[in-house]
Design a protein around this motif. Sequence first.
Motif, PDB file in Angstrom:
ATOM      1  N   GLU A 251       0.830  -1.201   0.000  1.00  0.00           N
ATOM      2  CA  GLU A 251       0.000   0.000   0.000  1.00  0.00           C
ATOM      3  C   GLU A 251       0.864   1.249   0.000  1.00  0.00           C
ATOM      4  O   GLU A 251       0.563   2.240  -0.681  1.00  0.00           O
ATOM      5  CB  GLU A 251      -0.931   0.002   1.212  1.00  0.00           C
ATOM      6  CG  GLU A 251      -1.873   1.202   1.259  1.00  0.00           C
ATOM      7  CD  GLU A 251      -2.859   1.145   2.402  1.00  0.00           C
ATOM      8  OE1 GLU A 251      -3.551   2.158   2.632  1.00  0.00           O
ATOM      9  OE2 GLU A 251      -2.950   0.098   3.073  1.00  0.00           O
ATOM     10  N   ALA A 252       1.955   1.215   0.754  1.00  0.00           N
ATOM     11  CA  ALA A 252       2.841   2.374   0.828  1.00  0.00           C
ATOM     12  C   ALA A 252       3.729   2.498  -0.404  1.00  0.00           C
ATOM     13  O   ALA A 252       4.054   3.613  -0.835  1.00  0.00           O
ATOM     14  CB  ALA A 252       3.714   2.281   2.090  1.00  0.00           C
ATOM     15  N   ALA A 253       4.141   1.364  -0.970  1.00  0.00           N
ATOM     16  CA  ALA A 253       5.076   1.365  -2.098  1.00  0.00           C
ATOM     17  C   ALA A 253       4.751   0.189  -3.013  1.00  0.00           C
ATOM     18  O   ALA A 253       5.359  -0.883  -2.896  1.00  0.00           O
ATOM     19  CB  ALA A 253       6.515   1.271  -1.591  1.00  0.00           C
ATOM     20  N   PRO A 254       3.774   0.343  -3.906  1.00  0.00           N
ATOM     21  CA  PRO A 254       3.358  -0.770  -4.773  1.00  0.00           C
ATOM     22  C   PRO A 254       4.518  -1.362  -5.566  1.00  0.00           C
ATOM     23  O   PRO A 254       5.452  -0.660  -5.959  1.00  0.00           O
ATOM     24  CB  PRO A 254       2.334  -0.108  -5.698  1.00  0.00           C
ATOM     25  CG  PRO A 254       1.815   1.058  -4.922  1.00  0.00           C
ATOM     26  CD  PRO A 254       2.984   1.559  -4.121  1.00  0.00           C
ATOM     27  N   LEU A 255       4.457  -2.678  -5.793  1.00  0.00           N
ATOM     28  CA  LEU A 255       5.515  -3.394  -6.495  1.00  0.00           C
ATOM     29  C   LEU A 255       5.198  -3.510  -7.976  1.00  0.00           C
ATOM     30  O   LEU A 255       4.038  -3.551  -8.384  1.00  0.00           O
ATOM     31  CB  LEU A 255       5.694  -4.789  -5.895  1.00  0.00           C
ATOM     32  CG  LEU A 255       6.206  -4.845  -4.462  1.00  0.00           C
ATOM     33  CD1 LEU A 255       6.260  -6.291  -3.981  1.00  0.00           C
ATOM     34  CD2 LEU A 255       7.578  -4.192  -4.334  1.00  0.00           C
ATOM     35  N   ASP A 256       6.247  -3.586  -8.774  1.00  0.00           N
ATOM     36  CA  ASP A 256       6.115  -3.797 -10.207  1.00  0.00           C
ATOM     37  C   ASP A 256       5.589  -5.210 -10.472  1.00  0.00           C
ATOM     38  O   ASP A 256       5.927  -6.154  -9.742  1.00  0.00           O
ATOM     39  CB  ASP A 256       7.487  -3.622 -10.864  1.00  0.00           C
ATOM     40  CG  ASP A 256       7.453  -3.770 -12.365  1.00  0.00           C
ATOM     41  OD1 ASP A 256       7.202  -2.770 -13.045  1.00  0.00           O
ATOM     42  OD2 ASP A 256       7.658  -4.908 -12.852  1.00  0.00           O
ATOM     43  N   PRO A 257       4.753  -5.398 -11.517  1.00  0.00           N
ATOM     44  CA  PRO A 257       4.200  -6.735 -11.795  1.00  0.00           C
ATOM     45  C   PRO A 257       5.245  -7.819 -12.023  1.00  0.00           C
ATOM     46  O   PRO A 257       4.964  -9.004 -11.814  1.00  0.00           O
ATOM     47  CB  PRO A 257       3.357  -6.503 -13.060  1.00  0.00           C
ATOM     48  CG  PRO A 257       3.006  -5.051 -13.030  1.00  0.00           C
ATOM     49  CD  PRO A 257       4.193  -4.370 -12.402  1.00  0.00           C
ATOM     50  N   GLY A 258       6.446  -7.447 -12.439  1.00  0.00           N
ATOM     51  CA  GLY A 258       7.481  -8.443 -12.686  1.00  0.00           C
ATOM     52  C   GLY A 258       8.178  -8.959 -11.447  1.00  0.00           C
ATOM     53  O   GLY A 258       9.094  -9.797 -11.538  1.00  0.00           O
ATOM     54  N   TYR A 259       7.736  -8.499 -10.285  1.00  0.00           N
ATOM     55  CA  TYR A 259       8.390  -8.911  -9.040  1.00  0.00           C
ATOM     56  C   TYR A 259       8.402 -10.417  -8.847  1.00  0.00           C
ATOM     57  O   TYR A 259       9.404 -10.984  -8.391  1.00  0.00           O
ATOM     58  CB  TYR A 259       7.691  -8.230  -7.848  1.00  0.00           C
ATOM     59  CG  TYR A 259       8.044  -8.842  -6.518  1.00  0.00           C
ATOM     60  CD1 TYR A 259       9.318  -8.679  -5.975  1.00  0.00           C
ATOM     61  CD2 TYR A 259       7.108  -9.597  -5.810  1.00  0.00           C
ATOM     62  CE1 TYR A 259       9.638  -9.250  -4.748  1.00  0.00           C
ATOM     63  CE2 TYR A 259       7.415 -10.168  -4.591  1.00  0.00           C
ATOM     64  CZ  TYR A 259       8.687  -9.989  -4.061  1.00  0.00           C
ATOM     65  OH  TYR A 259       9.006 -10.567  -2.858  1.00  0.00           O
ATOM     66  N   GLU A 260       7.328 -11.098  -9.187  1.00  0.00           N
ATOM     67  CA  GLU A 260       7.235 -12.528  -8.908  1.00  0.00           C
ATOM     68  C   GLU A 260       8.343 -13.305  -9.612  1.00  0.00           C
ATOM     69  O   GLU A 260       8.881 -14.267  -9.055  1.00  0.00           O
ATOM     70  CB  GLU A 260       5.864 -13.061  -9.314  1.00  0.00           C
ATOM     71  CG  GLU A 260       4.733 -12.602  -8.408  1.00  0.00           C
ATOM     72  CD  GLU A 260       4.929 -13.001  -6.950  1.00  0.00           C
ATOM     73  OE1 GLU A 260       5.410 -14.131  -6.708  1.00  0.00           O
ATOM     74  OE2 GLU A 260       4.618 -12.187  -6.065  1.00  0.00           O
ATOM     75  N   ALA A 261       8.707 -12.922 -10.832  1.00  0.00           N
ATOM     76  CA  ALA A 261       9.814 -13.595 -11.530  1.00  0.00           C
ATOM     77  C   ALA A 261      11.153 -13.200 -10.933  1.00  0.00           C
ATOM     78  O   ALA A 261      12.038 -14.048 -10.746  1.00  0.00           O
ATOM     79  CB  ALA A 261       9.769 -13.259 -13.016  1.00  0.00           C
ATOM     80  N   ARG A 262      11.325 -11.923 -10.620  1.00  0.00           N
ATOM     81  CA  ARG A 262      12.611 -11.471 -10.074  1.00  0.00           C
ATOM     82  C   ARG A 262      12.833 -11.989  -8.654  1.00  0.00           C
ATOM     83  O   ARG A 262      13.982 -12.128  -8.211  1.00  0.00           O
ATOM     84  CB  ARG A 262      12.687  -9.942 -10.112  1.00  0.00           C
ATOM     85  CG  ARG A 262      12.857  -9.383 -11.520  1.00  0.00           C
ATOM     86  CD  ARG A 262      13.072  -7.891 -11.500  1.00  0.00           C
ATOM     87  NE  ARG A 262      11.918  -7.167 -11.002  1.00  0.00           N
ATOM     88  CZ  ARG A 262      10.909  -6.754 -11.755  1.00  0.00           C
ATOM     89  NH1 ARG A 262      10.912  -7.006 -13.061  1.00  0.00           N
ATOM     90  NH2 ARG A 262       9.902  -6.084 -11.224  1.00  0.00           N
ATOM     91  N   LYS A 263      11.751 -12.274  -7.937  1.00  0.00           N
ATOM     92  CA  LYS A 263      11.883 -12.812  -6.583  1.00  0.00           C
ATOM     93  C   LYS A 263      12.742 -14.072  -6.588  1.00  0.00           C
ATOM     94  O   LYS A 263      13.609 -14.250  -5.717  1.00  0.00           O
ATOM     95  CB  LYS A 263      10.494 -13.092  -6.005  1.00  0.00           C
ATOM     96  CG  LYS A 263      10.498 -13.718  -4.626  1.00  0.00           C
ATOM     97  CD  LYS A 263       9.080 -13.805  -4.076  1.00  0.00           C
ATOM     98  CE  LYS A 263       8.236 -14.791  -4.831  1.00  0.00           C
ATOM     99  NZ  LYS A 263       6.882 -14.944  -4.218  1.00  0.00           N
ATOM    100  N   GLN A 264      12.520 -14.949  -7.541  1.00  0.00           N
ATOM    101  CA  GLN A 264      13.330 -16.168  -7.652  1.00  0.00           C
ATOM    102  C   GLN A 264      14.787 -15.830  -7.921  1.00  0.00           C
ATOM    103  O   GLN A 264      15.701 -16.461  -7.380  1.00  0.00           O
ATOM    104  CB  GLN A 264      12.786 -17.048  -8.774  1.00  0.00           C
ATOM    105  CG  GLN A 264      11.442 -17.679  -8.489  1.00  0.00           C
ATOM    106  CD  GLN A 264      11.564 -18.862  -7.540  1.00  0.00           C
ATOM    107  OE1 GLN A 264      12.591 -19.541  -7.484  1.00  0.00           O
ATOM    108  NE2 GLN A 264      10.516 -19.124  -6.786  1.00  0.00           N
ATOM    109  N   LEU A 265      15.016 -14.840  -8.769  1.00  0.00           N
ATOM    110  CA  LEU A 265      16.383 -14.420  -9.100  1.00  0.00           C
ATOM    111  C   LEU A 265      17.099 -13.915  -7.852  1.00  0.00           C
ATOM    112  O   LEU A 265      18.239 -14.310  -7.568  1.00  0.00           O
ATOM    113  CB  LEU A 265      16.318 -13.322 -10.157  1.00  0.00           C
ATOM    114  CG  LEU A 265      17.655 -12.730 -10.623  1.00  0.00           C
ATOM    115  CD1 LEU A 265      18.416 -13.743 -11.461  1.00  0.00           C
ATOM    116  CD2 LEU A 265      17.417 -11.436 -11.408  1.00  0.00           C
TER     117      LEU A 265
END
Length: 299
Positions: A251-265
């Motif tokens: 809510e304070a700092a929305p994440l980019d939609p690509g986060y789920e792929a980069r999370k693994q990286l």
Amino acid sequence: MAPPAVFAEWIGGALAHTLGSGTRVSSVEPVAGNSRQTHWHLTLSDGSRLFAKSAPGGSDAFAAEADGLEALRRCSAFAIPRVIALIEEAGHAVLLLEHLALRRLDVASSKRFGEALAQLHAIEGTHFGWARDNYVGASPQSNAAQAHWPIFFAQHRLAPQFATAATKGYRGMLQEHGERIHDKIGAFFLGYQPKASLVHGDLWSGNVGVLDSGMPAIFDPAVYLGDREVDLAMSELFGGFPNSFYLAYREAAPLDPGYEARKQLYNLYHILNHLNLFGASYLRQAERMAKTLFDHLRN
């Protein structure tokens, strides 16, 4: 580990030299440490308490930790233990810190923690890296300045861990997938240009707590200026935090939609580090993560 009485005598002399001749240690209580360090609670003659970390050898790791703690103090939303002294005598180093009475995060404090982390990440620099190298756990962490985040993460995070894994005999598909990830890492950042945010760098549940006032606390940092997503990713790696933390942060700092792929990286870095520090029990997880990332690049 030295007996408490021996440690009290040794640290008492060092404290008197550092904090003044009237300083006395009235009691020493060993607490859980790790394979590299011994941890202690010290009670001084005036009733105040300190937290001490001791280890044989040089003080560079403690100096890096002290530097990281001072950096985190730029964010007033967190309680950060003050650095009292760094002492090195006779081949032994001790880091003395303010003692914080902490409890585990609950739903309410986790919400405040998420909001505080967004404030930390709002502290930004002009490039990725840090003014000095430091450590993630016991592993050296290179922080040479770099203008481009994917290059920084490939060269100063993944490449050293893959190289160390190879020297320990972890080769085969892990290394083949690692080479592909390293060479094509830019594909994870198409349309996404992260800012150089101040990050904790080792954000798992063992490195956080909350004061009785409800103020969140963080410690044991591996700070640098990097993509804020690295902290969010690691927070999910070993059990995660209460959901109120993630809701408040987003809510304070929305994440980019690509986060789920980069999370693994980003978490591959930490699993490789655990593989190199603690052995083959992490090999299958590292291989699975590397293959998932490899497959993402093929699609």
